[in-house]
Design an enzyme around this catalytic site. Structure first.
Site, PDB file in Angstrom:
ATOM      1  N   GLU A 176       0.829  -1.209   0.000  1.00  0.00           N
ATOM      2  CA  GLU A 176       0.000   0.000   0.000  1.00  0.00           C
ATOM      3  C   GLU A 176       0.867   1.265   0.000  1.00  0.00           C
ATOM      4  O   GLU A 176       0.361   2.376  -0.129  1.00  0.00           O
ATOM      5  CB  GLU A 176      -0.986  -0.004   1.177  1.00  0.00           C
ATOM      6  N   SER A 226       8.445  -9.078   5.169  1.00  0.00           N
ATOM      7  CA  SER A 226       9.266  -9.246   6.372  1.00  0.00           C
ATOM      8  C   SER A 226       9.005 -10.612   7.021  1.00  0.00           C
ATOM      9  O   SER A 226       7.955 -11.229   6.795  1.00  0.00           O
ATOM     10  CB  SER A 226       8.935  -8.124   7.360  1.00  0.00           C
ATOM     11  N   CYS A 281      16.330  -6.789  -0.068  1.00  0.00           N
ATOM     12  CA  CYS A 281      16.469  -8.008   0.749  1.00  0.00           C
ATOM     13  C   CYS A 281      17.810  -8.676   0.490  1.00  0.00           C
ATOM     14  O   CYS A 281      18.203  -9.574   1.225  1.00  0.00           O
ATOM     15  CB  CYS A 281      15.344  -8.976   0.446  1.00  0.00           C
ATOM     16  N   GLU A 382      16.964  -6.581  11.348  1.00  0.00           N
ATOM     17  CA  GLU A 382      17.085  -6.222   9.930  1.00  0.00           C
ATOM     18  C   GLU A 382      16.818  -4.719   9.850  1.00  0.00           C
ATOM     19  O   GLU A 382      15.684  -4.276  10.067  1.00  0.00           O
ATOM     20  CB  GLU A 382      16.057  -6.982   9.082  1.00  0.00           C
TER      21      GLU A 382
HETATM   22  P1  NAD Z   1       5.942  -6.145   5.115  1.00  0.00           P
HETATM   23  O1  NAD Z   1       6.069  -7.527   5.644  1.00  0.00           O
HETATM   24  O2  NAD Z   1       5.612  -5.053   6.065  1.00  0.00           O
HETATM   25  O3  NAD Z   1       4.766  -6.103   4.006  1.00  0.00           O
HETATM   26  C1  NAD Z   1       4.717  -7.039   2.958  1.00  0.00           C
HETATM   27  C2  NAD Z   1       3.262  -7.223   2.528  1.00  0.00           C
HETATM   28  O4  NAD Z   1       2.525  -7.751   3.631  1.00  0.00           O
HETATM   29  C3  NAD Z   1       2.587  -5.932   2.102  1.00  0.00           C
HETATM   30  O5  NAD Z   1       1.793  -6.195   0.979  1.00  0.00           O
HETATM   31  C4  NAD Z   1       1.737  -5.569   3.322  1.00  0.00           C
HETATM   32  O6  NAD Z   1       0.559  -4.889   2.969  1.00  0.00           O
HETATM   33  C5  NAD Z   1       1.407  -6.910   3.927  1.00  0.00           C
HETATM   34  N1  NAD Z   1       1.271  -6.842   5.395  1.00  0.00           N
HETATM   35  C6  NAD Z   1       1.931  -5.999   6.239  1.00  0.00           C
HETATM   36  N2  NAD Z   1       1.557  -6.229   7.516  1.00  0.00           N
HETATM   37  C7  NAD Z   1       0.655  -7.235   7.483  1.00  0.00           C
HETATM   38  C8  NAD Z   1      -0.090  -7.942   8.478  1.00  0.00           C
HETATM   39  N3  NAD Z   1       0.019  -7.638   9.780  1.00  0.00           N
HETATM   40  N4  NAD Z   1      -0.910  -8.930   8.092  1.00  0.00           N
HETATM   41  C9  NAD Z   1      -1.036  -9.256   6.787  1.00  0.00           C
HETATM   42  N5  NAD Z   1      -0.357  -8.632   5.797  1.00  0.00           N
HETATM   43  C10 NAD Z   1       0.473  -7.636   6.127  1.00  0.00           C
HETATM   44  O7  NAD Z   1       7.264  -5.839   4.293  1.00  0.00           O
HETATM   45  P2  NAD Z   1       7.720  -4.469   3.638  1.00  0.00           P
HETATM   46  O8  NAD Z   1       8.121  -3.515   4.701  1.00  0.00           O
HETATM   47  O9  NAD Z   1       6.735  -4.021   2.625  1.00  0.00           O
HETATM   48  O10 NAD Z   1       9.018  -4.958   2.835  1.00  0.00           O
HETATM   49  C11 NAD Z   1      10.287  -5.067   3.402  1.00  0.00           C
HETATM   50  C12 NAD Z   1      10.556  -6.465   3.877  1.00  0.00           C
HETATM   51  O11 NAD Z   1      10.440  -7.388   2.810  1.00  0.00           O
HETATM   52  C13 NAD Z   1      11.978  -6.641   4.407  1.00  0.00           C
HETATM   53  O12 NAD Z   1      11.921  -7.443   5.558  1.00  0.00           O
HETATM   54  C14 NAD Z   1      12.684  -7.360   3.269  1.00  0.00           C
HETATM   55  O13 NAD Z   1      13.814  -8.121   3.648  1.00  0.00           O
HETATM   56  C15 NAD Z   1      11.594  -8.220   2.758  1.00  0.00           C
HETATM   57  N6  NAD Z   1      11.857  -8.663   1.398  1.00  0.00           N
HETATM   58  C16 NAD Z   1      12.256  -9.950   1.225  1.00  0.00           C
HETATM   59  C17 NAD Z   1      12.549 -10.390  -0.039  1.00  0.00           C
HETATM   60  C18 NAD Z   1      13.003 -11.806  -0.267  1.00  0.00           C
HETATM   61  O14 NAD Z   1      13.132 -12.173  -1.397  1.00  0.00           O
HETATM   62  N7  NAD Z   1      13.222 -12.603   0.752  1.00  0.00           N
HETATM   63  C19 NAD Z   1      12.433  -9.526  -1.132  1.00  0.00           C
HETATM   64  C20 NAD Z   1      12.018  -8.219  -0.915  1.00  0.00           C
HETATM   65  C21 NAD Z   1      11.727  -7.794   0.370  1.00  0.00           C
END
Ligand code: NAD
Length: 500
Positions: A176, A226, A281, A382
């Site tokens: 979002e 995450s 990541c 992280e």
């Molecule tokens: P995030 O986990 O906050 O959000 C990811 C998705 O989950 C979003 O679409 C968000 O709307 C949804 N979300 C958030 N909170 C939620 C909840 N409580 N319940 C259900 N859905 C929820 O991650 P972010 O801040 O958008 O992205 C950064 C993170 O992503 C970092 O930890 C990074 O390392 C990771 N990442 C990992 C990879 C990989 O390949 N392993 C790649 C890119 C990013």
């Protein structure tokens, strides 16, 4: 105020939900749009559109699917600049980096263009007298993708080209924080001739995600984000009987051996730690130095970090843009503060910088912290910002032990001129993606991407061959076409059948 919609059944819609989220420009600190946040009714509308499209799309020929994929590839290629600008304006990363992300996503589309080859089954003739065996794979149904803010084009493109090429329909729930790119991609799919309902975008937050996790018509969930949310998604999707792959966070270490070319290592460490403001990541966040290399390495890294140009992602002179939100910036600054409090030395301090003309932007400059130990928060968390911690160890085995003691296992790298050390490293670390003198070892689209331990929950890595296997399930067919005159071959047996 601009409103960013869902895309359901081939058209943009504000849907049923009344909640809205703010979308910021991180370089200026101004709100630039609001995004609709899905209600359960919107989730149902998107999944229903995808389910209804599945019956025709799953039966479409491989040639028909390939034709749409090739056209989509051309359209994305022609629109790289437009997509990159949308990424920069909402995420903050510099334009050249945003273009690179679209390019890496395109490579997955190109991989998916080879779907006729990838979906070939096996055939064995005469496995028993008059009996043949063959296998093929079929799509799953409605697949959902839930994606993070840091790669609003590439990470969704790790998922949907493969899912759609395999004959599935798709509901994307983008972050979002930077939702606009998803709508550009939806428009390009429509222009490429993808039937309505095959690709849908559901904007939203936890409510949208929970709706997808609980919807009986969603067959599979791909998640990238995450670790705490990845764990939750994996657990909940498993409970509701869905196939699930959930990629989590990371803490990527780079070992710098005394025999490494230090200029090369410093150059690449700075790019890997501070590119995209460390919001990758696969960013390197811990440099593990061996022997006495730390002082020399710090001199080199420090000079390069201080010379980096931080500014708006739209400014072509910038090498690093702002952090995605004010909240994320404050968290990063708080972690740097904690490192100082817990006894680390701030070698280069990126706190409190201002960029002329962008005083309200969410900037943190490149930061290098020396003397970091595994107990410190700056090492355990992280950070997801432009912060490189330097941890000193004695030998390569101690460095490998340090990496293996870390709960994450996404990527890691060694800088060395010793083949023996590189070999020991690649065989010894419990990490999914490994670089040897390559700082950000992201596999090409025709290999699969994924970490170990808390960096991935589920059996499948993403895209590449494992992506095809994730988005399909196999059938094995045993067939016999008996000759009417050969009565003995048709005789049934009461014992378990064996080959003859
Ligand atoms: P995030 O986990 O906050 O959000 C990811 C998705 O989950 C979003 O679409 C968000 O709307 C949804 N979300 C958030 N909170 C939620 C909840 N409580 N319940 C259900 N859905 C929820 O991650 P972010 O801040 O958008 O992205 C950064 C993170 O992503 C970092 O930890 C990074 O390392 C990771 N990442 C990992 C990879 C990989 O390949 N392993 C790649 C890119 C990013």
């Amino acid at each position: 105020m601009k409103v960013i919609d869902h895309w359901i059944g081939g058209r943009a819609t504000t849907g049923f939900g009344e909640r809205r989220g703010a979308v910021w420009n991180p370089a200026t600190g101004e709100q630039q749009a609001e995004v609709v946040l899905a209600s359960r009714q919107d989730v149902d509308a998107a999944v229903t559109a995808a389910r209804e499209a599945f019956s025709d799309w799953s039966q479409s020929s491989l040639s028909a699917r390939t034709k749409v994929l090739f056209t989509f590839r051309e359209l994305v290629n022609a629109n790289i600049e437009r997509i990159a600008e949308a990424i920069t304006d909402e995420h903050g990363k510099v334009l050249s980096d945003a273009r690179g992300e679209v390019q890496r996503g395109l490579e997955v589309v190109e991989f998916a263009c080879g779907i006729p080859q990838l979906l070939k089954g096996d055939f064995s003739a005469q496995v028993s007298t008059g009996v043949d065996l063959h296998s093929f794979r079929e799509p799953l149904g409605v697949c959902a993708g839930i994606t993070p803010f840091n790669f609003p084009a590439m990470v969704p493109m790790w998922m949907f080209p493969v899912a759609i090429a395999c004959g599935n329909t798709f509901v994307l729930k983008p972050s979002e924080r930077d939702p606009s790119v998803s709508l550009i991609l939806a428009e390009l799919w429509a222009e490429a001739g993808l039937p309505d309902g095959v690709f849908n975008v559901l904007q939203g937050d936890k409510e949208a995600v929970d709706g997808l996790l609980e919807h009986p018509d969603v067959a599979a969930i791909s998640f990238v984000g995450s670790t705490p949310i990845a764990k939750y998604i994996h657990g909940r999707a498993s409970e509701t009987g869905k196939r699930v792959q959930a990629l989590g966070g990371a803490k990527n270490h780079a070992i710098v051996m005394p025999d490494a070319d230090l200029d090369y290592a410093a150059d690449h460490l700075v790019a890997a730690a501070f590119g995209s403001a460390g919001e990758r990541c696969m960013a390197i966040s811990a440099a593990v130095t061996l022997g006495g290399v730390a002082p020399e390495l710090l001199d080199r890294i420090g000079a390069k970090a201080l010379a980096m140009k931080v500014g708006s992602g739209r400014d072509t002179a910038s090498q690093m843009g702002p952090i995605v939100t004010a909240q994320a910036r404050d968290r990063i600054v708080g972690l740097i503060d904690s490192g100082e409090r817990q006894g680390a030395r701030i070698h280069v301090d990126g706190r409190g910088i201002t960029v002329p003309g962008y005083e309200q932007g969410y900037f943190v400059g490149p930061t290098v912290i020396d003397g970091v130990t595994p107990e410190m928060d700056v090492y355990r968390e992280e950070i997801f910002g432009p912060v490189l911690s330097v941890v000193r160890t004695d030998d390569v085995d101690a460095a490998i032990d340090l990496i293996n003691a870390n709960p994450y296992g996404n990527g890691t790298t060694i800088f060395t001129s010793s083949g023996e050390a590189a070999r020991r490293f690649q065989r010894g670390v419990h990490v999914g993606m490994i670089g040897i003198n390559v700082p950000v070892p992201v596999p090409m689209a025709y290999y699969s991407f994924g970490g170990w331990k808390d960096s991935l929950f589920g059996e499948h890595h993403i895209h590449g061959p494992e992506g095809v296997s994730f988005y399909t399930r196999g059938k094995v067919i045993t067939s016999r076409w008996p000759h009417v005159d050969h009565a003995e071959h048709q005789a049934a047996h009461f014992s378990f059948p064996t080959s003859r």
